[in-house]
Write a protein that holds these residues in place. Structure first.
Motif, PDB file in Angstrom:
ATOM      1  N   THR A  47      50.415  35.178  59.397  1.00 53.26           N
ATOM      2  CA  THR A  47      51.185  34.789  58.219  1.00 53.26           C
ATOM      3  C   THR A  47      52.495  34.139  58.645  1.00 53.26           C
ATOM      4  N   SER A  76      43.381  29.785  45.359  1.00 54.15           N
ATOM      5  CA  SER A  76      44.171  30.724  46.149  1.00 54.15           C
ATOM      6  C   SER A  76      43.834  32.150  45.760  1.00 54.15           C
ATOM      7  N   ASP A 126      42.826  29.145  49.864  1.00 53.54           N
ATOM      8  CA  ASP A 126      43.962  29.710  50.594  1.00 53.54           C
ATOM      9  C   ASP A 126      43.929  31.244  50.530  1.00 53.54           C
ATOM     10  N   ASN A 127      44.612  31.883  51.475  1.00 58.49           N
ATOM     11  CA  ASN A 127      44.679  33.348  51.553  1.00 58.49           C
ATOM     12  C   ASN A 127      43.289  33.976  51.593  1.00 58.49           C
ATOM     13  N   GLN A 130      42.275  37.729  51.967  1.00 59.72           N
ATOM     14  CA  GLN A 130      42.273  38.698  50.880  1.00 59.72           C
ATOM     15  C   GLN A 130      40.900  38.823  50.229  1.00 59.72           C
ATOM     16  N   SER A 169      43.139  31.343  56.408  1.00 59.58           N
ATOM     17  CA  SER A 169      43.085  32.796  56.492  1.00 59.58           C
ATOM     18  C   SER A 169      44.016  33.328  57.569  1.00 59.58           C
ATOM     19  N   PRO A 360      51.719  36.745  50.284  1.00 57.33           N
ATOM     20  CA  PRO A 360      50.813  37.886  50.489  1.00 57.33           C
ATOM     21  C   PRO A 360      51.391  38.946  51.428  1.00 57.33           C
TER      22      PRO A 360
END
Length: 791
Positions: A47, A76, A126-127, A130, A169, A360
């Protein structure tokens, strides 16, 4: 909601005054990926390392030499909670939604793969960590394994095409549960900036803040080592040199690192420890009265809306800390948000709104650190406060007619899954039931019917255990809605009958009437108008006990539609007039306008054109005020048809031209086909048969390209083409078009209209020469069965 979840790449401007520095090799790797046959690339790294910034800048650079019709989609997590939602959004972008939404998920894969093979697009998720939940013990996977397998199957099917998926990721590639040896898949690890780019970014940040330090000084070099070439770390650390020395920052960092390891259940070697230490460094600068608000953010993922956060803080302070005025709470929340935004932990999700996207890692920090930094009873109070707020906001769910509302509009992206787990942990059974209800409603809105059904079935069990018969019946009612959404009408009726038994035994009149209403609606959908009317009138009798009942007006509207379908214009008009006063009372201008429009159509059918024009004018004024182009297109057509019926062709042409302008803007092909059909009919009535035939042909060509054409309108077009062919003396063609129109009508179960068209076929048949008669008989028997004429 879709405008929040699917964003245009150009509008995703980074709040980054330092520009895009370095990453030449990564840009080249992405360019090579787009030139390859592989459809998927996983871009992974810690991150704050710059993955999202890299992709945004790459896509902006690439936008200059991509085709005009190339679409870019940005999703996202965790704001997207199902793979199916992604599939549905992509289908909607390519105008597939009408048939696509009701398909099973595995069938959607086949259709979407076909569409993506025809169109060139880039889909960015995106992300992605999660979705899997691998990155943290505090993160529940958003996407179940079976949906991840469905997503992987899509990847394999689009291999070799021009559509690409970019997954961003914080997971390592080995943590993603895809076939690592598969040829569809490649990965791009994002490492810290190299020495040259790191030095450039360091100088840029320091210059921006007008900070003058010697980069070769010992403590500054140690600080650069701590930042380690990570852009987020560099932004956090270097900006603090405005008011803290490098030596003090280093000491704070190591002190907080020890605290974070102890409280956050982390290891000293974990990169997340480094990032959370930096976040702790930021939070330590908050005044104490604002620090106590941080735990509220543990219940949010993705984004927060300030109004909901105000409510949570207000309840917390009132019930736990003590009384504060509402304005003071608002000021505190604004101070907290401003501080977090300034330090890059949150950012405006949509410019100009009070909707903020949370980093996040900050959510992760809040859960691990902020929750544990408070005494246990305060943590429990936060859980209770959030659940209590959601329960209060969800109180309108107690009445069934509100279930259809777009819940996400009120609740935004509050993490109901997290709150549900907390409610269960603290044995808040009533609250957990309401939260599970909301989760199920979200699933239904996203058309994740399997998940919605699972949640509601679980809710039935919860309400049975609590002996809450009313909520048990309401939950069964929702299961009926889910079945209805999927066209499973028999299943819906079974759930409704179970709910009805509960409500009638408990003497719950309002709830029973809601079930009657739904049973009537389903009966109408399945073609049994008589039974539909019986159920609807039974519901109406109960709802009519209120002077102005919205539900009664809604049922009157439904009965009016049935009356019109049965060609009982007097009955239809009576029911429309009953409904209109209530909609005016509630200020529902849209429903009022639709009734004006229907009354105009009834007057038109009676050839009372002055009255119809008056109704259409009233409807037009409201549609224009509300900016409803789709409705305006219809009302313009209605007005044109009224003028046409009076043979005022000049006026009709003016309204048809206005209709054409709107339809071209909205790109509604069904409406365009109907418009060409109506203009063709006008040309026919003016005796210009050649022009009429050309326009009918254009209309038919459009209908035949549509997978969701209006069958009734298409059938009418075929019938009108048959009449036109008869007027031109082409009796065989006339008969064949009439047969085709009858076949379309048979699917709609309109027996009376079918008989009318059979009679028209007979007229064409009797006028046809012998050889044409023989061919018409053969055509009829091939497509319709027994010939209707005894010679």
């Amino acid at each position: 909601m879709e405008s929040q979840l699917i964003q245009n790449i150009i509008s995703l401007e980074d709040d980054n005054p330092f520009g895009f520095i370095g990453r030449e090799q990564e840009l080249e790797a992405l360019e090579n990926f787009f030139d390859s046959h592989r459809p998927v690339i996983l871009i992974h790294g810690p991150t704050g390392i710059g993955k999202t910034t890299l992709v945004r800048n790459f896509m902006k650079i690439r936008a200059d030499h991509t085709p005009e019709n190339h679409q870019i989609f940005w999703f996202s997590f965790p704001n997207v909670r199902t793979v199916e939602f992604i599939f549905n959004c992509l289908a909607a972008a390519y105008s597939l939604q009408n048939n696509f939404f009701s398909l099973p998920l595995d069938e959607k894969v086949h259709m979407l793969a076909y569409i993506l093979s025809l169109h060139s697009c880039t889909i960015i998720i995106d992300n992605f960590e999660q979705a899997t939940g691998n990155i943290s013990n505090y993160l529940t996977p958003i996407i179940p394994d079976e949906e991840m397998e469905i997503l992987e199957s899509l990847f394999t099917k689009i291999q070799g095409g021009s559509s690409k998926f970019l997954l961003i990721s914080a997971d390592e590639d080995e943590d993603i549960d895809f076939d690592q040896s598969a040829d569809y898949y490649t990965c791009l690890p994002i490492n810290p900036l190299d020495k040259k780019a790191s030095h450039t970014l360091t100088k840029t940040i320091l210059n921006f803040h007008d900070i003058h330090v010697d980069l070769k000084q010992k403590d500054m070099m140690r600080l650069i080592t701590i930042a380690g070439g990570h852009p987020l770390s560099m932004k956090i650390l270097y900006s603090r040199l405005l008011y803290q020395s490098p030596e003090l920052l280093i000491a704070k960092y190591h002190y907080y690192r020890h605290t974070v390891i102890q409280i956050g259940d982390l290891t000293s070697a974990d990169y997340m420890t480094h990032q959370m230490t930096l976040i702790h460094l930021i939070i330590s600068e908050l005044p104490y009265h604002l620090t106590r608000m941080v735990p509220s953010l543990t219940f949010y993922e993705g984004s927060i809306e300030l109004d909901l956060l105000y409510a949570v803080i207000n309840i917390y302070h009132t019930s736990v800390v003590g009384f504060f005025s509402n304005e003071m709470i608002r000021g505190m929340v604004k101070d907290l948000i401003t501080f977090l935004e300034h330090n890059h932990l949150i950012a405006k999700y949509i410019p100009g709104t009070e909707n903020y996207q949370i980093m996040p890692l900050f959510t992760e920090y809040s859960r691990r650190i902020a929750m544990n930094c408070e005494p246990q009873n305060v943590k429990n109070d936060w859980a209770g406060a959030f659940v209590h707020v959601v329960a209060r906001l969800a109180s309108n769910l107690k009445t069934m007619d509100n279930f259809g509302k777009q819940l996400w509009y009120h609740f935004n992206n509050a993490t109901f899954h997290q709150a549900y787990e907390e409610a269960c942990n603290h044995q808040m059974y009533d609250h957990s039931g309401i939260l599970l209800q909301i989760i199920a409603a979200f699933a239904r809105l996203n058309r994740n019917y399997a998940k919605a059904e699972r949640c509601f079935i679980e809710l039935v069990g919860i309400h049975q255990a609590l002996n809450d018969l009313q909520m048990q019946g309401i939950t069964l009612f929702q299961l009926a809605h889910i079945a209805d959404d999927q066209g499973q009408y028999e299943k819906a009726q079974i759930y409704l009958q179970k709910a009805l038994t509960i409500f009638e035994n408990a003497n719950r009149e309002y709830e029973s009437a809601s079930v009657y209403h739904q049973l009537g609606r389903i009966a109408h959908q399945t073609g049994d108008s008589d039974i539909a009317q019986r159920w609807l009138k039974k519901a109406l009798k109960i709802f009519n006990k209120s002077d102005f009942s919205y539900e009664a007006a809604d049922i009157s509207l439904h009965l009016a539609r049935i009356g019109y379908e049965q060609k009982d214009l007097n009955r239809a008009e009576k029911w429309y007039q009953k409904a209109i006063d209530t909609f005016k009372f509630y200020g529902d201008e849209y429903r009022t306008a639709t009734i004006y429009q229907q009354l105009g159509i009834i007057a038109n059918d009676r050839r009372n054109f002055d009255t119809s024009e008056n109704w259409f004018h009233k409807a037009r004024k409201i549609y224009e005020k509300l900016g409803l182009d789709q409705n305006l297109a219809t009302i313009y057509q209605n007005t044109a048809q009224a003028a046409h019926a009076q043979r005022d062709f000049k006026t009709a042409e003016k309204w048809y031209a206005k209709t054409f302008g709107i339809i071209k803007d909205t790109n509604n092909m069904n409406d365009l086909a109907l418009l060409y059909r109506n203009i063709g009919k006008m040309a026919q009535d003016q005796g210009n048969y050649t022009r009429a035939d050309e326009l009918y042909q254009i209309s038919q060509s459009i209908y035949e390209t549509l997978s969701d054409e209006d069958e009734a309108s298409f059938s009418e077009l075929l019938f009108e083409r048959g009449i036109l062919k008869g007027l031109k003396g082409q009796f065989e063609a006339s008969g064949k078009y009439t047969i085709k129109s009858i076949l379309a009508l048979k699917r709609l179960n309109l027996d009376e209209e079918v008989q009318y068209r059979i009679n028209n076929f007979k007229l064409s048949y009797w006028q046809a020469p012998t050889d044409e008669k023989n061919r018409l008989r053969d055509y009829w028997e091939e497509h319709m069965g027994e010939f209707p004429i005894n010679e």
